[in-house]
Scaffold this motif. Structure first.
Motif, PDB file in Angstrom:
ATOM      1  N   ILE A  17       0.828  -1.544  -0.193  1.00 40.00           N
ATOM      2  CA  ILE A  17      -0.137  -0.023  -0.102  1.00 40.00           C
ATOM      3  C   ILE A  17       1.378   1.117  -0.060  1.00 40.00           C
ATOM      4  O   ILE A  17       0.602   1.757  -0.959  1.00 40.00           O
ATOM      5  N   GLU A  25       0.680  11.348  -0.786  1.00 41.42           N
ATOM      6  CA  GLU A  25       0.652  10.411   0.377  1.00 41.42           C
ATOM      7  C   GLU A  25       1.129   9.536   1.219  1.00 41.42           C
ATOM      8  O   GLU A  25       1.155   9.544   2.160  1.00 41.42           O
ATOM      9  N   THR A  64     -11.320   1.413   8.007  1.00 37.73           N
ATOM     10  CA  THR A  64     -11.950   0.342   7.818  1.00 37.73           C
ATOM     11  C   THR A  64     -10.401  -0.182   6.455  1.00 37.73           C
ATOM     12  O   THR A  64      -9.819   0.095   5.600  1.00 37.73           O
ATOM     13  N   GLU A  66     -10.806  -1.506   3.680  1.00 39.87           N
ATOM     14  CA  GLU A  66     -11.005  -0.999   2.600  1.00 39.87           C
ATOM     15  C   GLU A  66     -10.949   0.029   2.210  1.00 39.87           C
ATOM     16  O   GLU A  66     -10.417   0.619   1.072  1.00 39.87           O
ATOM     17  N   ILE A  67     -11.343   0.886   3.289  1.00 40.06           N
ATOM     18  CA  ILE A  67     -11.034   2.414   2.780  1.00 40.06           C
ATOM     19  C   ILE A  67      -9.907   2.958   3.385  1.00 40.06           C
ATOM     20  O   ILE A  67      -9.640   4.085   2.358  1.00 40.06           O
ATOM     21  N   HIS A  69      -7.666   1.399   1.984  1.00 38.59           N
ATOM     22  CA  HIS A  69      -7.013   0.911   1.138  1.00 38.59           C
ATOM     23  C   HIS A  69      -7.818   2.282  -0.294  1.00 38.59           C
ATOM     24  O   HIS A  69      -6.349   2.784  -1.240  1.00 38.59           O
ATOM     25  N   SER A  70      -8.827   2.301  -0.222  1.00 40.27           N
ATOM     26  CA  SER A  70      -9.291   3.090  -1.440  1.00 40.27           C
ATOM     27  C   SER A  70      -8.850   4.800  -1.496  1.00 40.27           C
ATOM     28  O   SER A  70      -8.012   5.194  -2.604  1.00 40.27           O
ATOM     29  N   ILE A  71      -8.306   5.197  -0.360  1.00 41.00           N
ATOM     30  CA  ILE A  71      -7.502   6.647   0.252  1.00 41.00           C
ATOM     31  C   ILE A  71      -6.266   6.687  -0.813  1.00 41.00           C
ATOM     32  O   ILE A  71      -6.149   7.658  -1.349  1.00 41.00           O
ATOM     33  N   ASP A  73      -4.912   4.694  -3.053  1.00 40.44           N
ATOM     34  CA  ASP A  73      -5.278   4.452  -3.840  1.00 40.44           C
ATOM     35  C   ASP A  73      -5.142   5.755  -4.732  1.00 40.44           C
ATOM     36  O   ASP A  73      -5.094   5.879  -6.128  1.00 40.44           O
ATOM     37  N   GLN A  74      -6.000   6.774  -4.500  1.00 37.94           N
ATOM     38  CA  GLN A  74      -6.239   8.509  -4.976  1.00 37.94           C
ATOM     39  C   GLN A  74      -4.585   8.580  -4.833  1.00 37.94           C
ATOM     40  O   GLN A  74      -3.986   9.151  -4.597  1.00 37.94           O
ATOM     41  N   GLU A  75      -5.578   9.363  -6.709  1.00 45.54           N
ATOM     42  CA  GLU A  75      -3.984  10.081  -6.845  1.00 45.54           C
ATOM     43  C   GLU A  75      -4.434  12.046  -7.447  1.00 45.54           C
ATOM     44  O   GLU A  75      -5.902  11.858  -7.582  1.00 45.54           O
TER      45      GLU A  75
END
Length: 75
Positions: A17, A25, A64, A66-67, A69-71, A73-75
């Motif tokens: 990650i 990030e 979580t 998942e959240i 990971h989503s954060i 992954d944002q670019e």
């Protein structure tokens, strides 16, 4: 503030990650880690206690895997 590079061991998922995160990030995560490590050394708390506190607070606020990971992954 002067900075210095250190090496720490983390689990493979955390490393993946972090490596996939944008440079911005990564800087944020490094700053957060630096603050928390500084907090541990100043307060003489066990690292495990600080990590548990961080985890509990994040989960209480609805974070979580998942959240997170989503954060990241944002670019």
């Amino acid at each position: 503030m002067e900075t210095k590079t250190i090496t720490i061991r983390v689990n493979a998922e955390v490393a993946r990650i972090f490596e996939a995160a944008s440079e911005e990030e990564r800087r944020k995560l490094e700053a957060l880690l630096s603050l928390k490590l500084g907090d541990v050394t100043r307060r003489k708390r066990l690292l495990e206690e600080v990590m548990s506190d961080i985890s509990r607070n994040a989960q209480a606020r609805g974070l979580t895997p998942e959240i997170l990971h989503s954060i990241l992954d944002q670019e």
